[in-house]
Design an enzyme around this catalytic site. Structure first.
Site, PDB file in Angstrom:
ATOM      1  N   ASP A 101       0.830  -1.190   0.000  1.00  0.00           N
ATOM      2  CA  ASP A 101       0.000   0.000   0.000  1.00  0.00           C
ATOM      3  C   ASP A 101       0.871   1.250   0.000  1.00  0.00           C
ATOM      4  OD1 ASP A 101      -2.235  -1.656   0.276  1.00  0.00           O
ATOM      5  OD2 ASP A 101      -2.022  -1.660   2.461  1.00  0.00           O
ATOM      6  N   ARG A 102       0.304   2.338  -0.451  1.00  0.00           N
ATOM      7  CA  ARG A 102       1.028   3.610  -0.481  1.00  0.00           C
ATOM      8  C   ARG A 102       1.545   3.991   0.904  1.00  0.00           C
ATOM      9  NH1 ARG A 102      -1.684   9.357  -2.470  1.00  0.00           N
ATOM     10  NH2 ARG A 102       0.196  10.657  -2.274  1.00  0.00           N
TER      11      ARG A 102
END
Length: 238
Positions: A101-102
């Protein structure tokens, strides 16, 4: 395991553990109906998909390990001007074996070998992935036992995870820093899974009442982050 390196800013180093588990799962309704009505078609489709994975001989195989910084996308392009892998890795024709995920950090493996990519990411390969997870609060053994047995998420039951409380790892400080609640303790866990659902570890800890504050992937299979700092990459030989 090392050869070429690339780097940005970073601070400290890291260590951890891995585990492995039994495989189970349920086909969704559409897949189940397709299998019943057209078993040979399904088998052919699987065989074709397997054949389409690029096989690369050892001399031409590229394997890159990368410490993904916080707030970086796990892809090479983005139309909105956000940081991507292209801001750090100049190597062409390599693709991520599993994303982060970012807002997650840590190990990414990139390769031009589709077989290796599948081995690291598909649950049937039982390749463990270990995450260092800082959670809000102090989970007890009965809380962790739920993760070890599997928990029911919106997309189904998770496979049993290996979970243990660990000392805070000696790693880089996150930028921006994690937001703490002054009167609430935090706990670091080592969580090892063989699945790779969207935001799975975060959803697992939230399910038992302890939201994830920080998530760092340390290992995938036998490949570890080692001493790579955020933004650094290295080509390795397997």
């Amino acid at each position: 395991m090392s050869s070429r390196t690339g780097h940005e800013k970073g601070r400290r180093t890291s260590q951890s553990k891995t585990g492995h588990f039994k495989r189970s799962g349920k086909p969704n309704r559409v897949e189940d109906q397709t299998t019943r009505r057209h078993p040979t078609r399904t088998a052919k489709a699987k065989a074709k998909a397997k054949a389409n994975k690029p096989r690369v001989d050892l001399q031409n195989r590229k394997v890159i390990i990368f410490n993904k910084p916080y707030d970086t996308l796990s892809q090479f392009t983005d139309g909105d001007g956000r940081k991507t892998l292209a801001d750090y890795i100049p190597v062409k024709d390599v693709y991520a074996a599993g994303r982060l995920d970012r807002d997650s950090e840590g190990l990414m493996v990139l390769t031009n070998d589709g077989i290796l990519q599948a081995k690291l990411t598909q649950p049937k390969s039982k390749s463990p992935k270990t995450y260092w997870v800082q959670v809000d609060g102090a989970p007890q053994e009965q809380d962790l036992e739920k993760l070890r047995k599997g928990v029911e998420l919106k997309d189904g039951m998770t496979l049993p995870a290996k979970v243990e409380v660990i000392d805070a790892p000696t790693i880089w400080e996150r930028n921006p820093p994690v937001r703490f609640r002054a009167n609430i303790p935090t706990t670091w866990l080592a969580i090892t899974i063989i699945e790779g659902r969207n935001r799975q570890v975060r959803r697992m800890t939230a399910h038992i009442g302890f939201p994830t504050l920080r998530l760092v992937r340390y290992s995938m299979g036998d490949i570890t982050l080692g001493d790579l700092q955020p933004g650094q990459w290295k080509e390795i030989q397997l």
